[in-house]
Design a protein around this motif. Structure first.
Motif, mmCIF file in Angstrom:
data_model
loop_
_atom_site.group_PDB
_atom_site.id
_atom_site.type_symbol
_atom_site.label_atom_id
_atom_site.label_comp_id
_atom_site.label_asym_id
_atom_site.label_seq_id
_atom_site.Cartn_x
_atom_site.Cartn_y
_atom_site.Cartn_z
ATOM 1 N N ILE A 277 0.843 -1.204 0.000
ATOM 2 C CA ILE A 277 0.000 0.000 0.000
ATOM 3 C C ILE A 277 0.876 1.251 0.000
ATOM 4 O O ILE A 277 0.606 2.220 -0.725
ATOM 5 N N ILE A 278 1.940 1.228 0.812
ATOM 6 C CA ILE A 278 2.879 2.369 0.828
ATOM 7 C C ILE A 278 3.468 2.581 -0.558
ATOM 8 O O ILE A 278 3.567 3.715 -1.049
ATOM 9 N N LEU A 279 3.846 1.484 -1.206
ATOM 10 C CA LEU A 279 4.473 1.569 -2.523
ATOM 11 C C LEU A 279 3.514 2.133 -3.563
ATOM 12 O O LEU A 279 3.871 3.036 -4.342
ATOM 13 N N ILE A 280 2.284 1.625 -3.583
ATOM 14 C CA ILE A 280 1.329 2.005 -4.632
ATOM 15 C C ILE A 280 0.714 3.378 -4.372
ATOM 16 O O ILE A 280 0.749 4.275 -5.226
ATOM 17 N N VAL A 281 0.144 3.548 -3.173
ATOM 18 C CA VAL A 281 -0.527 4.811 -2.853
ATOM 19 C C VAL A 281 0.501 5.930 -2.673
ATOM 20 O O VAL A 281 0.360 7.023 -3.232
ATOM 21 N N GLY A 282 1.534 5.651 -1.879
ATOM 22 C CA GLY A 282 2.571 6.661 -1.663
ATOM 23 C C GLY A 282 3.259 7.053 -2.950
ATOM 24 O O GLY A 282 3.523 8.230 -3.202
ATOM 25 N N GLY A 283 3.541 6.046 -3.794
ATOM 26 C CA GLY A 283 4.182 6.319 -5.075
ATOM 27 C C GLY A 283 3.317 7.160 -5.988
ATOM 28 O O GLY A 283 3.809 8.052 -6.684
ATOM 29 N N SER A 284 2.018 6.892 -5.992
ATOM 30 C CA SER A 284 1.102 7.660 -6.833
ATOM 31 C C SER A 284 1.057 9.126 -6.399
ATOM 32 O O SER A 284 1.149 10.038 -7.230
ATOM 33 N N LEU A 285 0.959 9.361 -5.085
ATOM 34 C CA LEU A 285 0.855 10.736 -4.574
ATOM 35 C C LEU A 285 2.166 11.503 -4.740
ATOM 36 O O LEU A 285 2.173 12.642 -5.222
ATOM 37 N N ILE B 161 11.810 -0.922 2.058
ATOM 38 C CA ILE B 161 11.910 -0.965 0.593
ATOM 39 C C ILE B 161 10.914 -0.012 -0.067
ATOM 40 O O ILE B 161 11.304 0.830 -0.896
ATOM 41 N N PRO B 162 9.604 -0.076 0.259
ATOM 42 C CA PRO B 162 8.675 0.837 -0.415
ATOM 43 C C PRO B 162 8.882 2.311 -0.071
ATOM 44 O O PRO B 162 8.768 3.174 -0.948
ATOM 45 N N ILE B 163 9.176 2.608 1.203
ATOM 46 C CA ILE B 163 9.416 4.005 1.569
ATOM 47 C C ILE B 163 10.626 4.550 0.816
ATOM 48 O O ILE B 163 10.603 5.662 0.271
ATOM 49 N N GLY B 164 11.692 3.748 0.770
ATOM 50 C CA GLY B 164 12.886 4.163 0.038
ATOM 51 C C GLY B 164 12.622 4.370 -1.435
ATOM 52 O O GLY B 164 13.123 5.330 -2.043
ATOM 53 N N CYS B 165 11.844 3.470 -2.031
ATOM 54 C CA CYS B 165 11.505 3.596 -3.451
ATOM 55 C C CYS B 165 10.762 4.894 -3.737
ATOM 56 O O CYS B 165 11.063 5.599 -4.703
ATOM 57 N N VAL B 166 9.775 5.201 -2.911
ATOM 58 C CA VAL B 166 8.903 6.349 -3.150
ATOM 59 C C VAL B 166 9.652 7.672 -3.021
ATOM 60 O O VAL B 166 9.572 8.531 -3.910
#
Length: 483
Positions: free
Chosen positions: A9-17, A83-88
């Motif tokens: 969710i962090i990866l998808i939603v955070g990445g989109s925003l 991983i997702p926080i770092g990616c975003v």
């Protein structure tokens, strides 16, 4: 599974925003891009947005988002959050900004951007780092797909004495030479969409297999037996490397900047493709962690022979046929990154030496010298029982070290164009601390105690931040504000 789902969710939603916020800052225009204004049908070639996105994904997604997370899984489910926080906020932001800055600067490669924005001194230091990095990537991305192919598909040993091993290596070498020298749309632009389909299908199949096969995952609040609190910083981030943020990606984004024909496709091409890589990294961290929990493997196997886990997991999860397809997808990843890594190295060396891309004989000579060096390093690494570990550590550290220069370039560029440069300064400071503390303590570095390494890294981080903050904002007027 709850921690894993939260990470997604962090990866998808955070990445989109955050991706939309980055795009709002950049403000894509309808101005002609370098692919159009400088078209030479070799490196500057207009291509469609979908093709550029697939090529970018395959360029950046080598074995880093697979072998790195497989080893990083030993730190436990904390990987599903970092991983997702770092990616975003770091990886995808880094890729997008480099790609767009390059487009706004006539498709310049990263060394050229650093020379223009930071200065000649830093350009020379970065050039050494990035050339070393690209050489090591060329070696790693021959070593790992060759070993996976021989071990997982042919079920043979990957030792120096096995002639099949060298036949596979030579075949990969041959492809790299052709792909490095020919125009980008002749091979890369035509076969990458096919490779991209294989990659995406295999990643989704492994993801679905996690749930269908019921692979167990420990939650973050039940992970006291893992190593996340044992020098998690910096070891985890150097280990996972490409799955979070990679200096190598900047060299690939600037290649694609020369084929982007519309700035409005930039977020999808650069930012979103890094999110896809983050998804791949999370999936392989999960399956590796599951095999460890089930006793299918152990920590020694994960850390010392991550390539063997790929075939084991794929076949157990998807069966012989599906597993083979998944393995092929994993083999495709490094091969489609290795060729463009060496292509980038060739471009950078030629630019540094003032060699025109039309000087075919001189380009060929540069390419041959590059491949000879790669072959020597490969043989030395293969001859050493710990060769893979040493090679991976140097590659990972050089990868993260190069990020420091790129984030500095982005931060200064944003500052001089009245943009929120803290978006680049924050990740840049973080990676200064990571690479400094790691190399001071590591056996491949100075082997100093952790307390001293952390203190010295803190001082370096403060110096880095102060240096960027003190740069005046009126020294460069070109940038995002285009008419």
């Amino acid at each position: 599974m709850i921690t894993f789902i939260i990470g997604l969710i962090i990866l998808i939603v955070g990445g989109s925003l955050y991706g939309r916020f980055c795009e709002k800052i950049v403000k894509p225009t309808d101005n002609p891009t370098p692919a159009v204004t400088k078209r030479d049908d070799v490196d500057f070639v207009p291509m469609s947005g979908k093709r550029n996105a697939l090529i970018e994904l395959l360029n950046i997604a080598g074995t880093g988002p697979i072998l790195g997370p497989i080893q990083g899984a030993l730190f436990g489910p904390i990987a599903f959050i970092t991983i997702p926080i770092g990616c975003v906020i770091a990886g995808a932001f880094h890729d997008y900004m480099v790609g767009m800055i390059s487009i706004r600067n006539e498709g310049a490669q990263v060394p050229g951007l650093i020379r223009k924005i930071i200065g000649e001194h830093f350009y020379r230091i970065y050039l050494v780092f990035v050339c070393l990095l690209l050489l090591l990537i060329g070696v790693v991305f021959i070593y790992t797909p060759g070993d996976i192919f021989v071990n997982s598909l042919l079920n043979q040993k990957t030792s120096l004495s096995n002639p099949v091993m060298w036949i596979v290596y030579i075949a990969i070498f041959g492809y790299y030479i052709i792909a490095t020298l020919l125009p980008i749309d002749k091979i890369i632009g035509k076969i990458y969409p096919i490779f991209g389909a294989i990659l995406i299908i295999s990643a989704i199949a492994i993801f679905i297999g996690l749930f269908v096969k019921g692979y167990p995952l420990i939650e973050l609040w039940n992970s006291s037996s893992y190593h996340w609190n044992t020098n998690f910083i910096p070891i985890f981030f150097v280990t996972v490397t490409c799955g979070i943020c990679s200096g190598f990606h900047s060299t690939q984004a600037t290649i694609i900047s020369r084929t982007v024909s519309n700035e409005h496709t930039g977020r999808w091409t650069f930012y979103n493709m890094m999110l896809v890589e983050g998804f791949i990294a999370m999936v392989w961290a999960a399956v590796s962690m599951s095999t460890y929990i089930q006793g299918m493997t152990n920590s020694h196997t994960i850390s010392n022979s991550p390539t063997s886990i790929v075939g084991m997991v794929a076949k157990d999860m998807l069966g012989p046929i599906g597993g083979t397809i998944a393995i092929i997808g994993v083999i495709v990843l490094p091969i489609t990154s290795g060729d463009t890594a060496l292509r980038s190295l060739r471009l950078m060396i030629c630019d540094a030496l003032g060699i025109s891309q039309k000087a075919k004989k001189r380009i060929l000579l540069v390419a041959l010298l590059i491949f000879a060096t790669v072959a020597i390093i490969l043989i030395l690494a293969k001859a050493n029982p710990s060769g893979f570990n040493v090679l991976w550590r140097y590659y990972s550290w050089a990868n993260e070290a190069s990020i420091i220069f790129v984030f500095a370039m982005i931060a200064i560029y944003m500052k001089r164009n009245n943009l929120p440069y803290i978006m680049a300064l924050g990740p840049g400071c973080f990676y200064v601390f990571i690479v400094t503390s790691f190399i001071l303590n590591a056996r491949i570095g100075l082997s100093l105690p952790w307390p001293f390494s952390y203190i010295a890294a803190s001082a370096s981080t403060i110096a880095y931040a102060v240096t960027i903050c003190r740069i005046k904002s009126n020294q460069l007027n070109s940038g995002f504000a285009q008419s």
